[in-house]
Design a protein around this motif. Structure first.
Motif, PDB file in Angstrom:
ATOM      1  N   ALA A 189       0.857  -1.190   0.000  1.00 30.45           N
ATOM      2  CA  ALA A 189       0.000   0.000   0.000  1.00 30.45           C
ATOM      3  C   ALA A 189       0.893   1.241   0.000  1.00 30.45           C
ATOM      4  CB  ALA A 189      -0.907  -0.010   1.222  1.00 30.45           C
ATOM      5  N   LEU A 190       2.029   1.126   0.690  1.00 26.80           N
ATOM      6  CA  LEU A 190       2.948   2.269   0.790  1.00 26.80           C
ATOM      7  C   LEU A 190       3.473   2.664  -0.583  1.00 26.80           C
ATOM      8  CD1 LEU A 190       4.395   3.930   3.151  1.00 26.80           C
ATOM      9  CD2 LEU A 190       6.361   2.483   2.628  1.00 26.80           C
ATOM     10  N   LYS A 191       3.873   1.680  -1.357  1.00 26.60           N
ATOM     11  CA  LYS A 191       4.450   1.947  -2.694  1.00 26.60           C
ATOM     12  C   LYS A 191       3.397   1.881  -3.799  1.00 26.60           C
ATOM     13  CE  LYS A 191       8.852   1.834  -1.300  1.00 26.60           C
ATOM     14  NZ  LYS A 191       9.658   3.032  -1.232  1.00 26.60           N
ATOM     15  N   HIS A 192       2.174   1.604  -3.422  1.00 28.78           N
ATOM     16  CA  HIS A 192       1.083   1.422  -4.405  1.00 28.78           C
ATOM     17  C   HIS A 192       1.474   0.373  -5.456  1.00 28.78           C
ATOM     18  CE1 HIS A 192      -1.114   4.751  -2.675  1.00 28.78           C
ATOM     19  NE2 HIS A 192      -0.024   5.484  -2.745  1.00 28.78           N
ATOM     20  N   SER A 193       2.117  -0.690  -5.021  1.00 24.53           N
ATOM     21  CA  SER A 193       2.504  -1.727  -5.982  1.00 24.53           C
ATOM     22  C   SER A 193       1.606  -2.957  -5.828  1.00 24.53           C
ATOM     23  CB  SER A 193       3.977  -2.110  -5.805  1.00 24.53           C
ATOM     24  OG  SER A 193       4.163  -2.721  -4.553  1.00 24.53           O
ATOM     25  N   GLY A 194       1.352  -3.609  -6.971  1.00 21.70           N
ATOM     26  CA  GLY A 194       0.499  -4.799  -6.984  1.00 21.70           C
ATOM     27  C   GLY A 194      -0.936  -4.498  -7.366  1.00 21.70           C
ATOM     28  N   HIS A 195      -1.210  -3.240  -7.727  1.00 22.05           N
ATOM     29  CA  HIS A 195      -2.583  -2.849  -8.063  1.00 22.05           C
ATOM     30  C   HIS A 195      -3.148  -3.628  -9.235  1.00 22.05           C
ATOM     31  CE1 HIS A 195      -3.245   1.309  -6.059  1.00 22.05           C
ATOM     32  NE2 HIS A 195      -2.612   0.473  -5.269  1.00 22.05           N
ATOM     33  N   GLN A 196      -2.337  -3.749 -10.291  1.00 18.82           N
ATOM     34  CA  GLN A 196      -2.875  -4.340 -11.529  1.00 18.82           C
ATOM     35  C   GLN A 196      -3.378  -5.767 -11.307  1.00 18.82           C
ATOM     36  OE1 GLN A 196      -0.213  -3.994 -14.888  1.00 18.82           O
ATOM     37  NE2 GLN A 196      -1.642  -5.168 -16.162  1.00 18.82           N
ATOM     38  N   GLN A 197      -2.562  -6.561 -10.599  1.00 17.77           N
ATOM     39  CA  GLN A 197      -2.952  -7.958 -10.324  1.00 17.77           C
ATOM     40  C   GLN A 197      -4.225  -8.001  -9.478  1.00 17.77           C
ATOM     41  OE1 GLN A 197       1.053  -9.307  -9.005  1.00 17.77           O
ATOM     42  NE2 GLN A 197       0.176 -11.341  -9.306  1.00 17.77           N
ATOM     43  N   LEU A 198      -4.274  -7.131  -8.459  1.00 16.51           N
ATOM     44  CA  LEU A 198      -5.437  -7.106  -7.574  1.00 16.51           C
ATOM     45  C   LEU A 198      -6.694  -6.705  -8.346  1.00 16.51           C
ATOM     46  CD1 LEU A 198      -6.845  -7.146  -4.797  1.00 16.51           C
ATOM     47  CD2 LEU A 198      -5.976  -4.831  -4.389  1.00 16.51           C
TER      48      LEU A 198
END
Ligand SMILES: Nc1nc2c(ncn2[C@@H]2O[C@H](COP(=O)(O)OP(=O)(O)OP(=O)(O)O)[C@@H](O)[C@H]2O)c(=O)[nH]1
Ligand SMILES: [Mg+2]
Length: 221
Positions: A189-198
């Motif tokens: 959440a801090l780096k806003h990474s992994g959004h696309q997969q989610l």
């Protein structure tokens, strides 16, 4: 094609348009049990509220805290009139009085067992301590109910790439026998990474017309 297949599903949601709908301490206070809902579950402090805020790009949507046990109600966020995200109270928080803990657990179990519109569960675990006993309990419940689960290994920013990937591979391996229902990814959440997969997983669950039941009970749960 069956009659059910012909019912159109809702449009792909716009997560950034999410708005707070309501909070429920008990099952009967939940919004009417219809449409498409996805719940964010996991131990206290795993980062459920932060993940919702990161996904919706709205820091103020779900209340987050350094103190575990911040989310004490079932919080509903509306994406459209028929699609919702749900922030669940964290389980496994030791400092909450036993009576309060029992009541949360009862309401949580009630929600998970009875909520017909629940299409899938996002199960959050700290990437540094995945698959704790409470997580296993939640997984067992979901698998028994044939509920799809997508595991977010959160706070991935706290580990270097190598150890984070090792944790991911370890959890994937542990879930191998259940791969038809369970998927796993890294998230921060801090780096806003992994959004696309989610988003891919959420889009699938929240638009799946094959699970739509026109005769579904539309009473409040
Ligand atoms: N470094 C880092 N910290 C995070 C991340 N996600 C959440 N946190 C922190 O972890 C703490 C708990 O986050 P919350 O989102 O409130 O956790 P929760 O699962 O909703 O907790 P409860 O409401 O108590 O069940 C906060 O201090 C967050 O800032 C992340 O991806 N990276
Ligand atoms: Mg929370």
């Amino acid at each position: 094609m069956s009659e059910q297949d012909q019912v159109p599903g809702p449009a792909t949601p716009n997560y950034r348009g999410a708005v707070y709908l309501t909070s429920a301490a008990k099952l009967h206070q939940c919004p009417p049990d219809k449409g498409w809902e996805v719940a964010f579950a996991g131990r206290s402090n795993a980062g459920k509220s932060s993940a919702i805020n990161s996904l919706t790009n709205n820091k103020k949507l779900a209340k987050t805290s350094k103190t575990p046990g911040r989310t004490q109600l079932i919080n509903f966020f509306e994406l459209s009139t028929s699609q919702r995200l749900v922030d669940l109270p964290g389980y496994g928080f030791a400092k909450v009085p036993v009576a309060v803990k029992k009541e949360w657990t009862k309401q949580l179990e009630n929600y998970l067992a009875k909520r017909q519109c629940l299409r899938g569960m996002i199960l959050l675990m700290d990437v540094r301590h995945p698959l704790q006993p409470f997580d296993e309990q939640m997984l067992n419940w979901a698998l028994t109910a044939h509920m799809p689960v997508h595991i977010l290994l959160t706070k991935a920013d706290k580990l270097k790439k190598g150890p984070a990937n090792n944790s991911l591979l370890g959890v994937r391996k542990a879930m191998k026998a259940h791969e038809a229902l369970v998927s796993v990814q890294l998230f921060s959440a801090l780096k806003h990474s992994g959004h696309q997969q989610l988003v891919e997983v959420l889009d699938g669950w929240l638009t799946d017309a094959s699970v739509y039941d026109p005769d579904e009970d539309i009473e409040s749960c």
